[in-house]
Design a protein around this motif. Structure first.
Motif, PDB file in Angstrom:
ATOM      1  N   VAL A   1       1.074  -0.928   0.002  1.00 18.86           N
ATOM      2  CA  VAL A   1       0.306  -0.185   0.167  1.00 18.86           C
ATOM      3  C   VAL A   1       0.456   1.537   0.200  1.00 18.86           C
ATOM      4  N   VAL A   2       1.873   0.945   0.613  1.00 16.64           N
ATOM      5  CA  VAL A   2       2.778   1.958   1.027  1.00 16.64           C
ATOM      6  C   VAL A   2       3.616   2.475  -0.426  1.00 16.64           C
ATOM      7  N   GLY A   3       4.047   1.543  -0.457  1.00 15.05           N
ATOM      8  CA  GLY A   3       4.800   1.766  -2.192  1.00 15.05           C
ATOM      9  C   GLY A   3       4.156   2.208  -3.381  1.00 15.05           C
ATOM     10  N   LEU A   4       2.822   1.715  -3.299  1.00 15.97           N
ATOM     11  CA  LEU A   4       1.880   2.361  -4.598  1.00 15.97           C
ATOM     12  C   LEU A   4       1.322   3.418  -3.971  1.00 15.97           C
ATOM     13  N   ALA A   5       1.175   4.066  -2.613  1.00 11.24           N
ATOM     14  CA  ALA A   5       0.569   5.526  -2.810  1.00 11.24           C
ATOM     15  C   ALA A   5       1.667   5.953  -3.260  1.00 11.24           C
ATOM     16  N   ALA A   6       3.485   5.924  -2.533  1.00  7.11           N
ATOM     17  CA  ALA A   6       4.153   6.724  -2.909  1.00  7.11           C
ATOM     18  C   ALA A   6       4.806   6.623  -4.116  1.00  7.11           C
ATOM     19  N   ALA A   7       4.406   5.742  -5.293  1.00  6.90           N
ATOM     20  CA  ALA A   7       3.880   6.074  -6.942  1.00  6.90           C
ATOM     21  C   ALA A   7       3.241   6.680  -7.401  1.00  6.90           C
ATOM     22  N   VAL A   8       2.361   6.395  -6.316  1.00  9.67           N
ATOM     23  CA  VAL A   8       1.057   7.687  -7.148  1.00  9.67           C
ATOM     24  C   VAL A   8       0.996   8.526  -7.023  1.00  9.67           C
ATOM     25  N   GLY A   9       1.399   9.085  -6.055  1.00 12.59           N
ATOM     26  CA  GLY A   9       1.785  10.684  -5.188  1.00 12.59           C
ATOM     27  C   GLY A   9       2.892  10.558  -6.469  1.00 12.59           C
ATOM     28  N   LEU A  10       4.576  10.817  -7.070  1.00  8.17           N
ATOM     29  CA  LEU A  10       5.095  10.970  -7.791  1.00  8.17           C
ATOM     30  C   LEU A  10       4.344  10.895  -9.244  1.00  8.17           C
ATOM     31  N   GLY A  11       3.577  10.271  -9.684  1.00 11.71           N
ATOM     32  CA  GLY A  11       2.683  10.733 -10.776  1.00 11.71           C
ATOM     33  C   GLY A  11       2.338  11.829 -10.698  1.00 11.71           C
TER      34      GLY A  11
END
Length: 248
Positions: free
Chosen positions: A95-105
């Motif tokens: 969850v944290v990894g994907l949320a951070a990736a989406v945040g960068l996007g």
């Protein structure tokens, strides 16, 4: 039939030892993560002008989404790597990894434009649908693997650099698709032998009367040699293209 001894590790880059360091290393799938991040390098290097800040952000997003989130979700599906990492830790990493990736996007949308939003949405879909085998596993086959982790990083990285797509980027994405499809063709039987087979035995007979005994090593050696070679080869290709762009 003879029993296999010693028991094989679940992947050639994992070990039979226990401990959280081994488990984290195995779940990250370092050779495969580097391989798929190489497609980001290739896609970005195809752009007329290379923006290193955008490249770094794209690499970080894919590392978080694929290297951490997708692989954590994959381990939750039956523990293929036989780790002892708690389910809560794996879910948190996913969850944290994907949320951070989406945040960068989303941060990149203000720089690249709203055209980046479909790529962000597709990335989230690929992570969950592929690794959790949603829709009855319809998105978990070879086609979807090659599309998600081969073609998609190339197209995303190019778009992040330019705000558009090009014929060259699409062709390069097709090449990444083919390489990733080949990766699955090698890794699927390798995983079958390492993780599911209780023993392997047989003989290859030749017309002159000679023969070669078949065991786990006979099957795994060419498969995993190919996987090792391709992982290093694609990584060096990506680095070489970026270096050539920077030098020029």
């Amino acid at each position: 039939m003879p029993e296999r001894a010693p028991v094989l590790a679940p992947a050639y880059y994992a070990t039979r030892s226990r401990g959280w360091r081994r488990d984290v290393w195995a779940v990250m799938h370092p050779p495969y993560t580097a391989w798929h991040l190489s497609y980001v390098l290739i896609g970005a290097a195809l752009a007329p002008a290379l923006d290193l800040t955008r490249l770094a952000a794209t690499l970080a997003a894919f590392l978080l989404a694929v290297g951490i989130s997708a692989h954590a979700l994959d381990e939750l599906r039956g523990r293929p790597l036989q780790t002892d990492l708690p389910a809560g830790v794996l879910w948190a990493a996913a969850v944290v990894g994907l949320a951070a990736a989406v945040g960068l996007g989303l941060a990149g949308v203000s720089v690249v434009g709203i055209g980046l939003l479909p790529f962000i949405a597709a990335g989230v879909l690929f992570v969950f649908a592929y690794n959790l085998e949603l829709l009855g596993g319809r998105l978990h086959g070879d086609f979807w693997f090659a599309l998600s982790w081969g073609a998609f990083p190339v197209l995303t990285a190019y778009f992040a650099q330019t705000g558009r797509l090009s014929a060259g980027a699409v062709l390069a994405a097709g090449a990444a698709y083919g390489l990733s499809y080949g990766q699955r063709a090698l890794s699927t039987p390798a995983r079958l032998v390492r993780r599911r087979a209780s023993s392997v035995s047989g003989t290859i007979a030749f017309p002159d009367g000679s023969h070669v005994d078949v065991d786990e090593g006979t099957l795994l050696r060419p498969l995993e040699l190919g996987l090792r070679s391709f992982s290093w080869g694609v990584l060096l290709l990506g680095l070489g293209l970026v270096a050539a762009k920077l030098i020029l």
